[in-house]
Design an enzyme around this catalytic site. Structure first.
Site, PDB file in Angstrom:
ATOM      1  N   SER A 163       0.871  -1.184   0.000  1.00 11.91           N
ATOM      2  CA  SER A 163       0.000   0.000   0.000  1.00 11.91           C
ATOM      3  C   SER A 163       0.899   1.222   0.000  1.00 11.91           C
ATOM      4  O   SER A 163       2.090   1.129   0.320  1.00 11.91           O
ATOM      5  CB  SER A 163      -0.881  -0.012   1.257  1.00 11.91           C
ATOM      6  OG  SER A 163      -1.489   1.237   1.485  1.00 11.91           O
ATOM      7  N   TYR A 176      -2.323  -0.773  10.413  1.00 16.03           N
ATOM      8  CA  TYR A 176      -2.331  -1.087   8.980  1.00 16.03           C
ATOM      9  C   TYR A 176      -0.981  -0.744   8.356  1.00 16.03           C
ATOM     10  O   TYR A 176      -0.397  -1.562   7.617  1.00 16.03           O
ATOM     11  CB  TYR A 176      -3.452  -0.303   8.306  1.00 16.03           C
ATOM     12  CG  TYR A 176      -3.570  -0.506   6.816  1.00 16.03           C
ATOM     13  CD1 TYR A 176      -4.069  -1.698   6.295  1.00 16.03           C
ATOM     14  CD2 TYR A 176      -3.199   0.498   5.930  1.00 16.03           C
ATOM     15  CE1 TYR A 176      -4.190  -1.887   4.925  1.00 16.03           C
ATOM     16  CE2 TYR A 176      -3.319   0.325   4.558  1.00 16.03           C
ATOM     17  CZ  TYR A 176      -3.811  -0.863   4.062  1.00 16.03           C
ATOM     18  OH  TYR A 176      -3.936  -1.044   2.694  1.00 16.03           O
TER      19      TYR A 176
END
Length: 276
Positions: A163, A176
């Site tokens: 990501s 995350y």
């Protein structure tokens, strides 16, 4: 925004086998179908049931069945497996069955993952563990079963779905980001370990993607994906997010012979977010 039409030469992956996690919908499904169009056989692995955390909808067994039907309509073989990437027995069984039935695994797309918001000091231990176990440990559990297959055949490609949060910090996403930074580190380390065996390992780093996860996060926030995109105002290009087909195209490239000397790389699909 409608998904872009991305024609590509047909048959680049004929006689190749893709193993993809988080395959039932979103980025995993788009990638499975992109490889099927290119002639690959597909092994699709997904939890296919609700999870206590993060609480939004996951893929379903119906999604897996319809994916198999779509792949078969394209002339591609497709095996489906309902299982959790945190469950080594389920992962091992799926990898073994894929090799028995389809002959090998040429490409692994480590895509399964979750996302949720929360301030670091307010996260529960269960939330932290779920995030790290699915996004990071799960990728390792799958790869450690697939890597010996690739070593034996002295070729293969692993693509880890990280990501933009695997390259920068992000508020209310510390768990995350930690999982995605860890995945970036795994990518670099595996590239070093596996290069002598002819196996390439790369990571992709998307900005927000127009998937059911995007919708689920907005629902948890009591808002809409568009509102979240406008609030973050992150992308340099004037788009709120990219499409699953954009991710699929990146995985196709990294797995293809055109990228035969690309390994240990981080391919950024951020619409300019990291440049802002």
């Amino acid at each position: 925004m409608p998904a872009p039409d991305m024609p590509a030469p047909e048959g680049r992956f004929r006689d190749r086998v893709l193993f993809v996690t988080g395959a039932a919908h979103g980025q995993g499904r788009a990638t499975a179908l992109a490889f099927a169009r290119e002639g690959a056989s597909v092994a699709a692995f997904d939890v296919a049931k609700p999870l206590a955390y993060p609480g939004y909808g996951m893929g379903t067994s119906d999604d897996l069945r319809s994916l198999a039907a779509e792949c078969e309509a394209l002339g591609a073989r497709c095996l489906t497996f309902a299982g959790d990437v945190r469950d080594d027995a389920a992962v091992t069984a799926a990898v073994d069955e894929t090799v028995r039935t389809l002959g090998t695994i040429d490409v692994l797309f480590n895509n399964a993952g979750i996302c949720a918001y929360g301030l670091a000091h307010e996260l529960t231990e269960d939330a932290w563990d779920a995030m790290l176990d699915i996004n990071l440990k799960g990728a390792w559990l799958v790869a450690r079963r697939v890597i010996p297959v690739m070593i034996r055949q002295r070729r293969g490609v692993i693509v880890n779905n990280s990501s933009v949060a695997g390259l920068r910090g992000m508020g209310r996403l510390s768990h995350y980001a930690a999982s995605k930074w860890g995945l970036t580190g795994l990518t670099k380390s595996w590239a070093i370990e596996l290069a002598p065996h002819g196996v390439r390992v790369n990571a992709i780093h998307p900005t927000g993607v127009n998937t059911p996860m995007n919708d689920g996060l907005a629902e948890l926030e009591g808002t809409t994906p568009q509102a979240i995109a406008e609030r973050s105002a992150g992308n340099l290009l004037p788009v709120p997010w990219i499409e699953p087909q954009d991710v699929a195209a990146a995985v196709l490239y990294l797995a293809s012979d055109e990228a035969r000397y690309v390994t240990g790389a981080s391919l950024v699909l951020d619409a300019g977010l990291l440049t802002r």
